[in-house]
Design a protein around this motif. Structure first.
Motif, mmCIF file in Angstrom:
data_model
loop_
_atom_site.group_PDB
_atom_site.id
_atom_site.type_symbol
_atom_site.label_atom_id
_atom_site.label_comp_id
_atom_site.label_asym_id
_atom_site.label_seq_id
_atom_site.Cartn_x
_atom_site.Cartn_y
_atom_site.Cartn_z
ATOM 1 N N LEU A 216 28.249 28.287 43.670
ATOM 2 C CA LEU A 216 28.868 29.430 43.251
ATOM 3 C C LEU A 216 30.492 29.268 43.095
ATOM 4 N N PRO A 217 31.149 30.133 41.981
ATOM 5 C CA PRO A 217 32.311 29.890 41.739
ATOM 6 C C PRO A 217 33.199 30.851 42.824
ATOM 7 N N VAL A 218 34.379 30.577 43.262
ATOM 8 C CA VAL A 218 35.065 31.564 44.083
ATOM 9 C C VAL A 218 36.328 31.710 43.345
ATOM 10 N N ASP A 219 36.666 32.852 42.823
ATOM 11 C CA ASP A 219 37.971 33.153 42.162
ATOM 12 C C ASP A 219 38.940 33.650 43.182
ATOM 13 N N ASP A 220 40.334 33.827 42.465
ATOM 14 C CA ASP A 220 41.497 34.066 43.494
ATOM 15 C C ASP A 220 41.691 35.490 43.543
ATOM 16 N N SER A 221 40.504 36.533 44.119
ATOM 17 C CA SER A 221 40.713 37.676 44.079
ATOM 18 C C SER A 221 39.865 38.301 45.218
ATOM 19 N N LEU A 222 40.271 39.199 46.105
ATOM 20 C CA LEU A 222 39.411 39.775 47.241
ATOM 21 C C LEU A 222 38.072 40.090 46.745
ATOM 22 N N GLY A 223 38.031 40.917 45.409
ATOM 23 C CA GLY A 223 36.706 41.117 45.113
ATOM 24 C C GLY A 223 35.589 40.130 44.856
ATOM 25 N N ASP A 224 36.422 39.001 44.238
ATOM 26 C CA ASP A 224 35.660 37.749 43.590
ATOM 27 C C ASP A 224 35.204 37.324 44.940
ATOM 28 N N ILE A 225 36.007 37.102 45.855
ATOM 29 C CA ILE A 225 35.604 36.428 46.902
ATOM 30 C C ILE A 225 34.435 36.843 47.775
ATOM 31 N N ARG B 146 44.595 31.136 46.180
ATOM 32 C CA ARG B 146 46.205 31.005 46.392
ATOM 33 C C ARG B 146 46.617 30.295 47.859
ATOM 34 N N PRO B 147 47.515 29.646 48.133
ATOM 35 C CA PRO B 147 47.651 29.136 49.478
ATOM 36 C C PRO B 147 48.192 30.197 50.487
ATOM 37 N N LYS B 148 48.216 30.013 51.786
ATOM 38 C CA LYS B 148 48.466 30.770 52.824
ATOM 39 C C LYS B 148 50.099 31.133 52.576
ATOM 40 N N GLY B 149 50.319 32.400 52.903
ATOM 41 C CA GLY B 149 51.651 32.702 52.927
ATOM 42 C C GLY B 149 52.264 32.987 51.451
ATOM 43 N N ASP B 150 51.243 32.813 50.444
ATOM 44 C CA ASP B 150 51.821 33.252 49.132
ATOM 45 C C ASP B 150 51.590 34.659 49.132
ATOM 46 N N ARG B 151 52.818 35.105 48.205
ATOM 47 C CA ARG B 151 52.969 36.675 48.049
ATOM 48 C C ARG B 151 51.951 37.308 47.265
ATOM 49 N N ILE B 152 51.122 38.491 47.653
ATOM 50 C CA ILE B 152 50.223 39.205 47.120
ATOM 51 C C ILE B 152 51.004 40.381 46.203
ATOM 52 N N GLY C 46 50.290 42.936 44.413
ATOM 53 C CA GLY C 46 49.838 44.535 44.487
ATOM 54 C C GLY C 46 50.562 45.023 45.699
ATOM 55 N N THR C 47 50.267 44.427 46.867
ATOM 56 C CA THR C 47 50.569 45.117 48.204
ATOM 57 C C THR C 47 51.881 44.278 49.105
ATOM 58 N N ASN C 48 52.385 43.504 48.302
ATOM 59 C CA ASN C 48 53.608 42.772 48.826
ATOM 60 C C ASN C 48 53.375 42.097 50.257
ATOM 61 N N GLY C 49 51.742 41.791 50.312
ATOM 62 C CA GLY C 49 51.518 41.351 51.696
ATOM 63 C C GLY C 49 51.592 39.739 51.570
ATOM 64 N N LEU C 50 50.986 38.997 52.399
ATOM 65 C CA LEU C 50 51.113 37.554 52.424
ATOM 66 C C LEU C 50 49.780 37.110 52.266
#
Ligand code: CDP
Length: 559
Positions: free
Chosen positions: A82-91, A116-122, A124-128
């Motif tokens: 299965l593919p895993v894409d880089d968005s919470l919804g896809d994951i 995306r790697p750990k610590g990368d900026r998100i 939409g939310t400005n979170g990590l």
């Protein structure tokens, strides 16, 4: 007909209320043969043929086929990616899909490389971002829960590309042995990385979304870290991405990013594959001097029709899986009982003669299977994605984009009472922990027959086998000790040689563990990794004797 061990396994999970093994084989044969009817074939004849090869233990399909054929939702394939894409919804969508597949008895492989790697900026939310490894834990926890309702324990494979910024965390995460028990981990190795290792250069870790270099690391340090962890714990394995993709039969549909849980089946996103294995211990010629190739050909042809029919009779747990699978119609026919065959032919596993035979057998099986797939294409049409495939400008129409795969055959080899896949015997007598804790004990019948036939079965030899699982410390002749050498007694290079020989003539990949004696060093593991890469293997997994607390197979029967 079936061994005690086989009955234990069948009773625990495969047989339905009141079902005998014969009835189980009829159920499977009838259900699968139904496909002949809508292809204008002879259903009755096919049914009898399938029953005969299964009941004769000459061929068995993968466990989900034996378990689920004839059910309302007859999900019969063992392997999914299965593919895993880089968005919470896809994951989380993919996690849901994986849960449904596990519930149906299939195993799932994923690449986490796009996350995306750990610590990368998100943005939409400005979170990590929490990184791919954190999601692995989520997937693992979900698998743990679903497994209770599933026909069998869910198995997963996670691949992370070697150039992902979180690769070190991925390589070392299983140092804590309590985590990710429902996952096998493999590093996705590129040719560029192997070149950097060979030249002792630095290597760029790149952001999967932007492609920009995040950090440079010495390639050899990363490679040594993988070897050190594999030495310690058997993981990670390596998955050679470029080698795998050079063998992609349908490059116009996409690339391979991950294989199924035990690594034998690289698949495109949403593809599934049904596997089946020929028992070579049943293919010895009447004079005992070699293989009965006519018989093998007959079994291979029937097995290919059987597996192609499974694709039509299958229930697919997701529409996307149905679509991807029906587009390429991949099947994976392989072998088991290779170690038994070598003993029956009096050939040491660790010998040139054995390696050449492994190659010959797989060359023959792949060629026969391909011919049968072409015959099927003539009647039923080629797989829909045939235009644009590698076959279009080579051999012409085939029904299946791939025909061969060598599976571990962990359970079906117990049912067939033969050695598993292309592995040498792990021990000449052994106890196995299977299906959640039961211990099954047995002395290998092929070994007994071999010794008996030569008048070598003295009380001392029998005692040694029972106590040590080996004839290493007996007074038997050198050649006999070579023929009966167990996995850890066979030099590691021979393991790689068989893996590479089988891979050369196998469309998909080969499941095989390179067993190492306890005393090897991490540098030895690194050398095995390089050797596997250079010899064209699609992946490699090592296991150093005694490196994990609880081994699946324990040498020797407790006296
Ligand atoms: O012998 P059997 O058909 O039961 O399976 P195998 O050859 O040992 O494993 C073949 C494949 O089945 C694995 O690579 C997985 O994709 C899948 N599998 C699984 O999903 N869960 C398991 N507990 C065992 C195997």
């Amino acid at each position: 007909m079936l061994s005690g061990e086989a009955m234990t396994v069948l009773n625990a999970r495969y047989l339905r209320e009141g079902e005998t093994p014969e009835k189980m084989f009829w159920r499977v044969a009838e259900y699968v043969a139904e496909a002949e009817a809508f292809h204008g074939g002879d259903k009755q004849a096919a049914c009898q043929e399938y029953y005969d090869i299964m009941a004769g233990l000459e061929f068995l399909p993968n466990s989900p086929t034996l378990m689920n054929a004839g059910r309302k939702q007859a999900q019969m394939a063992a392997c999914f990616v299965l593919p895993v894409d880089d968005s919470l919804g896809d994951i989380f969508d993919t996690l849901k899909h994986a849960a449904l597949i596990h519930q149906s008895g299939g195993g799932t492989g994923f690449s986490f490389s796009r996350i995306r790697p750990k610590g990368d900026r998100i943005s939409g939310t400005n979170g990590l971002a929490s990184g791919p490894v954190s999601f692995l834990h989520v997937y693992d926890a979900a698998t743990e829960v679903v497994r209770q309702g599933a026909v069998r324990r869910g198995a997963n494979m996670a691949v992370l590309r070697v150039d992902h910024p979180d690769i070190e965390e991925f390589i070392t995460v299983k140092r804590d042995r309590t985590v990710l028990n429902n996952f096998n981990l493999s590093v996705g190795i590129t040719d560029a990385f192997m070149a950097a290792v060979a030249q002792d250069r630095s290597f760029a870790l790149v952001h999967p979304r932007t492609g920009r270099t995040v950090r440079q690391v010495p390639a050899r340090r990363l490679f040594d870290l993988m070897a050190a962890m594999a030495w310690e714990n058997g993981e990670p394995g390596l998955f050679f991405l470029d080698t795998v993709n050079r063998a992609n039969p349908t490059p116009h549909l996409g690339i391979f990013e991950a294989p199924n849980p035990c690594s034998e089946q690289p698949l495109l996103a949403y593809e599934s594959c049904v596997l089946g294995s020929v028992n070579l211990a049943k293919m010895v010629a009447a004079d005992g001097q070699g293989l009965d190739y006519d018989r093998l050909s007959g079994v291979v042809r029937r097995a290919v029709r059987f597996l192609d029919n499974v694709i039509d009779r299958n229930w697919y747990p997701l529409p996307a899986v149905a679509e991807a699978t029906l587009r390429t119609r991949k099947i994976g026919l392989g072998i088991m009982g290779l170690a038994d065959l070598f003993i029956m032919l009096d050939i040491p596993y660790g010998s040139k003669q054995a390696v050449l035979l492994t190659a010959d057998i797989m060359r023959f099986i792949t060629a026969e299977a391909r011919r049968e797939s072409a015959r099927l294409a003539a009647k039923r049409g080629p797989f829909p994605a045939y235009p644009g495939s590698i076959y279009e400008h080579s051999i012409g129409p085939v029904r299946n984009a791939t025909v061969t795969t060598i599976a571990p055959t962990g359970t079906i080899s117990i049912i067939a009472n033969c050695s598993s896949g292309i592995e040498p015997l792990f021990a000449l007598a052994f106890s196995r922990h299977v299906l959640g804790g039961q211990v099954l004990a047995s002395i290998n019948p092929t070994v007994l027959a071999y010794l008996d036939k030569r008048g070598l079965l003295t009380a001392d030899v029998e005692e040694a086998i029972k106590r040590q699982g080996s004839v290493r410390n007996t007074g038997l002749a050198y050649h006999v000790k070579q023929v009966l050498a167990t996995a850890h007694e066979i030099r590691p290079v021979w393991h790689v040689a068989h893996l590479a020989a089988a891979q050369r003539y196998t469309d998909n990949a080969v499941s095989k563990t390179v067993n190492l004696p306890h005393k090897v060093t991490p540098q030895d593991v690194a050398r095995i990794f390089s050797l596997a890469y250079r010899s064209g293997c699609k992946g490699v997994t090592v296991y150093r004797d005694g490196s994990r607390n609880q081994q699946v197979l324990v040498q020797g029967v407790a006296a």
